[in-house]
Design a protein around this motif. Structure first.
Motif, PDB file in Angstrom:
ATOM      1  N   GLY A 193       0.838  -1.206   0.000  1.00  0.00           N
ATOM      2  CA  GLY A 193       0.000   0.000   0.000  1.00  0.00           C
ATOM      3  C   GLY A 193       0.865   1.245   0.000  1.00  0.00           C
ATOM      4  N   ALA A 194       1.889   1.249   0.854  1.00  0.00           N
ATOM      5  CA  ALA A 194       2.785   2.410   0.937  1.00  0.00           C
ATOM      6  C   ALA A 194       3.529   2.594  -0.381  1.00  0.00           C
ATOM      7  CB  ALA A 194       3.770   2.214   2.095  1.00  0.00           C
ATOM      8  N   ILE A 195       4.000   1.507  -0.957  1.00  0.00           N
ATOM      9  CA  ILE A 195       4.778   1.584  -2.202  1.00  0.00           C
ATOM     10  C   ILE A 195       3.905   2.127  -3.342  1.00  0.00           C
ATOM     11  CG2 ILE A 195       5.891   0.172  -4.001  1.00  0.00           C
ATOM     12  CD1 ILE A 195       7.000  -1.581  -1.657  1.00  0.00           C
ATOM     13  N   PHE A 196       2.673   1.609  -3.473  1.00  0.00           N
ATOM     14  CA  PHE A 196       1.832   2.053  -4.594  1.00  0.00           C
ATOM     15  C   PHE A 196       1.253   3.456  -4.364  1.00  0.00           C
ATOM     16  CE2 PHE A 196       2.260  -2.363  -5.798  1.00  0.00           C
ATOM     17  CZ  PHE A 196       2.541  -2.199  -7.142  1.00  0.00           C
ATOM     18  N   THR A 197       1.133   3.879  -3.115  1.00  0.00           N
ATOM     19  CA  THR A 197       0.735   5.269  -2.857  1.00  0.00           C
ATOM     20  C   THR A 197       1.835   6.214  -3.353  1.00  0.00           C
ATOM     21  OG1 THR A 197      -0.592   4.660  -0.952  1.00  0.00           O
ATOM     22  CG2 THR A 197       0.104   6.959  -1.069  1.00  0.00           C
ATOM     23  N   ASP A 198       3.075   5.895  -3.012  1.00  0.00           N
ATOM     24  CA  ASP A 198       4.201   6.739  -3.459  1.00  0.00           C
ATOM     25  C   ASP A 198       4.293   6.744  -4.983  1.00  0.00           C
ATOM     26  OD1 ASP A 198       4.779   7.313  -0.876  1.00  0.00           O
ATOM     27  OD2 ASP A 198       6.715   6.286  -0.799  1.00  0.00           O
ATOM     28  N   LEU A 199       4.115   5.565  -5.578  1.00  0.00           N
ATOM     29  CA  LEU A 199       4.180   5.464  -7.045  1.00  0.00           C
ATOM     30  C   LEU A 199       3.086   6.338  -7.670  1.00  0.00           C
ATOM     31  CD1 LEU A 199       5.840   3.703  -9.132  1.00  0.00           C
ATOM     32  CD2 LEU A 199       3.854   2.200  -9.191  1.00  0.00           C
ATOM     33  N   GLY A 200       1.900   6.291  -7.090  1.00  0.00           N
ATOM     34  CA  GLY A 200       0.776   7.097  -7.597  1.00  0.00           C
ATOM     35  C   GLY A 200       1.049   8.589  -7.447  1.00  0.00           C
ATOM     36  N   ASN A 201       1.874   8.930  -6.450  1.00  0.00           N
ATOM     37  CA  ASN A 201       2.207  10.347  -6.241  1.00  0.00           C
ATOM     38  C   ASN A 201       3.423  10.781  -7.050  1.00  0.00           C
ATOM     39  OD1 ASN A 201       0.078  10.696  -4.500  1.00  0.00           O
ATOM     40  ND2 ASN A 201       1.276  10.192  -2.666  1.00  0.00           N
ATOM     41  N   GLY A 202       3.880   9.908  -7.954  1.00  0.00           N
ATOM     42  CA  GLY A 202       4.931  10.317  -8.883  1.00  0.00           C
ATOM     43  C   GLY A 202       6.327   9.803  -8.564  1.00  0.00           C
ATOM     44  N   THR A 293      -5.721   4.376 -10.303  1.00  0.00           N
ATOM     45  CA  THR A 293      -4.433   4.282  -9.619  1.00  0.00           C
ATOM     46  C   THR A 293      -4.109   2.799  -9.439  1.00  0.00           C
ATOM     47  OG1 THR A 293      -3.198   5.057  -7.700  1.00  0.00           O
ATOM     48  CG2 THR A 293      -5.457   4.390  -7.291  1.00  0.00           C
ATOM     49  N   LEU A 294      -2.837   2.481  -9.251  1.00  0.00           N
ATOM     50  CA  LEU A 294      -2.459   1.073  -9.109  1.00  0.00           C
ATOM     51  C   LEU A 294      -2.519   0.657  -7.640  1.00  0.00           C
ATOM     52  CD1 LEU A 294       0.677   0.927 -11.463  1.00  0.00           C
ATOM     53  CD2 LEU A 294      -1.691   0.311 -12.022  1.00  0.00           C
ATOM     54  N   LYS A 295      -3.122  -0.490  -7.394  1.00  0.00           N
ATOM     55  CA  LYS A 295      -3.126  -1.057  -6.035  1.00  0.00           C
ATOM     56  C   LYS A 295      -2.850  -2.547  -6.140  1.00  0.00           C
ATOM     57  CE  LYS A 295      -4.465   2.679  -3.830  1.00  0.00           C
ATOM     58  NZ  LYS A 295      -3.435   3.452  -3.114  1.00  0.00           N
ATOM     59  N   TYR A 296      -2.232  -3.106  -5.109  1.00  0.00           N
ATOM     60  CA  TYR A 296      -2.031  -4.557  -5.067  1.00  0.00           C
ATOM     61  C   TYR A 296      -3.259  -5.153  -4.385  1.00  0.00           C
ATOM     62  CZ  TYR A 296       0.557  -8.907  -5.212  1.00  0.00           C
ATOM     63  OH  TYR A 296       0.957 -10.189  -5.517  1.00  0.00           O
ATOM     64  N   VAL A 297      -4.073  -5.841  -5.171  1.00  0.00           N
ATOM     65  CA  VAL A 297      -5.424  -6.199  -4.723  1.00  0.00           C
ATOM     66  C   VAL A 297      -5.597  -7.724  -4.624  1.00  0.00           C
ATOM     67  CG1 VAL A 297      -7.887  -5.990  -5.286  1.00  0.00           C
ATOM     68  CG2 VAL A 297      -6.330  -4.120  -5.837  1.00  0.00           C
ATOM     69  N   ALA A 298      -6.254  -8.136  -3.556  1.00  0.00           N
ATOM     70  CA  ALA A 298      -6.669  -9.541  -3.435  1.00  0.00           C
ATOM     71  C   ALA A 298      -8.146  -9.622  -3.826  1.00  0.00           C
ATOM     72  CB  ALA A 298      -6.487 -10.010  -1.994  1.00  0.00           C
ATOM     73  N   THR A 299      -8.448 -10.569  -4.701  1.00  0.00           N
ATOM     74  CA  THR A 299      -9.840 -10.763  -5.125  1.00  0.00           C
ATOM     75  C   THR A 299     -10.259 -12.180  -4.751  1.00  0.00           C
ATOM     76  OG1 THR A 299      -9.361  -9.303  -6.994  1.00  0.00           O
ATOM     77  CG2 THR A 299     -11.414 -10.560  -7.096  1.00  0.00           C
ATOM     78  N   VAL A 300     -11.244 -12.258  -3.857  1.00  0.00           N
ATOM     79  CA  VAL A 300     -11.656 -13.559  -3.333  1.00  0.00           C
ATOM     80  C   VAL A 300     -13.165 -13.718  -3.530  1.00  0.00           C
ATOM     81  CG1 VAL A 300     -11.633 -15.077  -1.297  1.00  0.00           C
ATOM     82  CG2 VAL A 300      -9.824 -13.367  -1.593  1.00  0.00           C
ATOM     83  N   PRO A 301     -13.568 -14.218  -4.682  1.00  0.00           N
ATOM     84  CA  PRO A 301     -15.002 -14.408  -4.912  1.00  0.00           C
ATOM     85  C   PRO A 301     -15.503 -15.687  -4.233  1.00  0.00           C
ATOM     86  CG  PRO A 301     -13.759 -15.063  -6.852  1.00  0.00           C
ATOM     87  CD  PRO A 301     -12.745 -14.620  -5.829  1.00  0.00           C
ATOM     88  N   ALA A 302     -16.811 -15.786  -4.076  1.00  0.00           N
ATOM     89  CA  ALA A 302     -17.396 -16.999  -3.492  1.00  0.00           C
ATOM     90  C   ALA A 302     -17.204 -18.181  -4.425  1.00  0.00           C
ATOM     91  CB  ALA A 302     -18.878 -16.768  -3.203  1.00  0.00           C
ATOM     92  N   ASP A 303     -17.061 -17.891  -5.701  1.00  0.00           N
ATOM     93  CA  ASP A 303     -16.839 -18.908  -6.735  1.00  0.00           C
ATOM     94  C   ASP A 303     -15.834 -18.369  -7.725  1.00  0.00           C
ATOM     95  OD1 ASP A 303     -18.256 -21.315  -6.725  1.00  0.00           O
ATOM     96  OD2 ASP A 303     -20.136 -20.163  -6.888  1.00  0.00           O
ATOM     97  N   GLY A 304     -15.106 -19.234  -8.398  1.00  0.00           N
ATOM     98  CA  GLY A 304     -14.222 -18.765  -9.463  1.00  0.00           C
ATOM     99  C   GLY A 304     -12.837 -18.431  -8.958  1.00  0.00           C
ATOM    100  N   PRO A 305     -11.989 -17.966  -9.882  1.00  0.00           N
ATOM    101  CA  PRO A 305     -10.567 -17.806  -9.555  1.00  0.00           C
ATOM    102  C   PRO A 305     -10.284 -16.773  -8.465  1.00  0.00           C
ATOM    103  CG  PRO A 305     -10.981 -17.523 -11.925  1.00  0.00           C
ATOM    104  CD  PRO A 305     -12.308 -17.598 -11.264  1.00  0.00           C
ATOM    105  N   ILE A 306      -9.332 -17.116  -7.611  1.00  0.00           N
ATOM    106  CA  ILE A 306      -8.846 -16.189  -6.571  1.00  0.00           C
ATOM    107  C   ILE A 306      -7.504 -15.654  -7.068  1.00  0.00           C
ATOM    108  CG2 ILE A 306      -8.115 -15.996  -4.161  1.00  0.00           C
ATOM    109  CD1 ILE A 306      -9.850 -18.508  -3.625  1.00  0.00           C
ATOM    110  N   ALA A 307      -7.314 -14.354  -6.952  1.00  0.00           N
ATOM    111  CA  ALA A 307      -6.077 -13.784  -7.484  1.00  0.00           C
ATOM    112  C   ALA A 307      -5.572 -12.671  -6.583  1.00  0.00           C
ATOM    113  CB  ALA A 307      -6.324 -13.229  -8.889  1.00  0.00           C
ATOM    114  N   VAL A 308      -4.257 -12.507  -6.544  1.00  0.00           N
ATOM    115  CA  VAL A 308      -3.670 -11.333  -5.906  1.00  0.00           C
ATOM    116  C   VAL A 308      -2.680 -10.722  -6.890  1.00  0.00           C
ATOM    117  CG1 VAL A 308      -3.961 -12.297  -3.583  1.00  0.00           C
ATOM    118  CG2 VAL A 308      -1.772 -12.545  -4.698  1.00  0.00           C
ATOM    119  N   GLY A 309      -2.789  -9.421  -7.084  1.00  0.00           N
ATOM    120  CA  GLY A 309      -1.892  -8.772  -8.032  1.00  0.00           C
ATOM    121  C   GLY A 309      -2.251  -7.312  -8.206  1.00  0.00           C
ATOM    122  N   VAL A 310      -1.512  -6.661  -9.108  1.00  0.00           N
ATOM    123  CA  VAL A 310      -1.695  -5.217  -9.308  1.00  0.00           C
ATOM    124  C   VAL A 310      -2.903  -4.980 -10.218  1.00  0.00           C
ATOM    125  CG1 VAL A 310      -0.610  -3.114 -10.131  1.00  0.00           C
ATOM    126  CG2 VAL A 310       0.771  -4.879  -9.036  1.00  0.00           C
TER     127      VAL A 310
END
Ligand SMILES: NC(=O)c1ccc[n+]([C@@H]2O[C@H](COP(=O)([O-])OP(=O)(O)OC[C@H]3O[C@@H](n4cnc5c(N)ncnc54)[C@H](OP(=O)(O)O)[C@@H]3O)[C@@H](O)[C@H]2O)c1
Length: 372
Positions: A193-202, A293-310
């Motif tokens: 979160g800290a890294i992508f906040t800084d990246l978003g701020n240039g 903006t870019l964030k490192y996001v976890a996506t956890v649906p009740a069904d289907g693929p689970i992914a973590v990434g930008v």
């Protein structure tokens, strides 16, 4: 009998603070909950220091051990003059004296067997350590731990996901009330979160990584954060909490460290991380142009693929507006569909993580007492 005996496993950043919070709040818990909480044992890599004295280990001794560990002294040397025993023996000595709760604030899978054994002997277990809960489903120890993680079981794990934020307890409350999870999305790494906040701020990617390291947000080797493994473990814990039968290797993980920088020394990685700057600046600029903006996001649906990434996230969304090392979990369910239920706040740090553990401990202690 209202006495709860704690066995503190790991006395690092979180474990040391947990001990401090127990010492500071014990009287309040006695008055408010009728629970007489004492620390009967501390366990480190080198063994366990245990007492069967009614008051548990003395506060002064505990403070000294925490202080020594912070100064880099192992338990064996810090506890010189006291006899250490094997960790399982410490629990066996205490379990006959009434309810025991093992507070696992160690790092890694090694304590999983101890946790499972403690549960089998009737103790409760509270975890901030994610690794035991990320074992493969086929592993009998992992299976035993998850079998105890439901409402009737004696294992609690709030602090494994979002530190002290009420993520797991909120999900449980929703499920127990008959709601059906649809999808959980979240930013679950303060470091990223800290890294992508800084990246978003240039900032350049390398500047952002080095700044996060300087502020103490990263592991000693920042690749441990950038690999995405820690977030994947949290995504797995969220998935299993909503009753998905999945393993870590089924989660798609975006590792932010290119292969050629994975095996180098930390120093070489830090010297060469600027090689990634152009690519990340380009990705950040593309997102900015799209109002995202870019964030490192976890996506956890009740069904289907689970992914973590930008992911590119709209800047106007709660997730997109997240700043610095904060965590967020957005829970979309059948009842919270249009406006998902959102938990946001600091997702790391000794004080809040230890508070997540002591909160679990009080709930579990009350349950164990009611069951006699
Ligand atoms: N820090 C946070 O903000 C945070 C937030 C949420 C969750 N967590 C999780 O909470 C756990 C503790 O984090 P931390 O920051 O306190 O880590 P830490 O400072 O590295 O402390 C870990 C402690 O565990 C001990 N330990 C490791 N393996 C052990 C074993 N097999 N048996 C007994 N003790 C063992 C270590 O002993 P030594 O003294 O011998 O090294 C150390 O005292 C980790 O799993 C982490 O992922 C941390």
């Amino acid at each position: 009998m209202s006495r709860i005996t704690l066995v503190q496993v790991g006395m690092g950043t979180v474990g040391g603070e947990t001990i401090a919070q127990v010492i500071a709040n014990r009287n309040r818990w006695w008055v408010d909950f009728g629970l007489d909480v004492r620390i009967g044992a501390v366990i480190g890599r080198g063994g366990a220091l245990v007492t069967t004295e009614p008051d548990g280990l003395a506060d002064e001794l505990l403070r000294g051990l925490v202080h020594s560990r912070r100064a880099g002294t192992a338990l064996r040397e810090a506890a010189a003059g006291h006899e250490l025993v094997e960790a399982p023996e410490a629990i066996a000595l205490l379990i006959n004296q009434g309810p025991v709760i093992v507070m696992d604030a160690a790092a890694g899978e090694e304590t999983a067997a101890l946790d499972a054994r403690a549960l089998a002997s009737g103790a409760g277990v509270v975890l901030s350590n994610k690794a035991p809960l990320a074992l493969p489903r086929e592993n009998p120890i992992g299976a035993e731990l998850w079998a105890s993680a439901g409402p009737r079981g004696h294992l609690r794990y709030e602090a494994t996901c979002g530190a002290g934020l009420p993520v797991i307890s909120t999900l449980r409350t929703l499920i127990d009330g008959g709601d059906a999870p649809v999808e959980n999305t979240g930013a679950l790494s303060g470091t990223l979160g800290a890294i992508f906040t800084d990246l978003g701020n240039g900032a350049n990617f390398s500047e952002a990584v080095l700044a996060a390291k300087e502020k103490g947000f990263t592991e000693p080797d920042p690749r441990d954060d950038l690999s995405g493994l820690d977030v994947a473990r949290k995504a797995l814990i969220l998935a299993r909490t909503i009753e998905r039968r999945v393993n870590l290797d089924e989660i798609a993980v975006e590792n932010l460290v290119p292969e050629e920088l994975r095996e180098t020394s930390v120093a070489e990685f830090l010297a060469r991380v600027s090689e990634l700057d152009d690519e990340w600046s380009r990705r950040a600029e593309t997102a900015r142009a799209a109002g995202a903006t870019l964030k490192y996001v976890a996506t956890v649906p009740a069904d289907g693929p689970i992914a973590v990434g930008v992911r590119e996230v709209p800047t106007s969304s709660l997730l997109g507006a997240l700043q610095g090392p904060e965590n967020i979990v957005v829970m979309r369910t059948t009842r919270y569909h249009e406006n998902p239920l959102t938990v946001v706040g600091p997702g790391a740090g000794a004080a809040v993580t230890a508070a997540g553990m002591t909160g679990d401990m009080l709930a579990l202690g009350t349950l164990l007492m009611s069951r006699g």
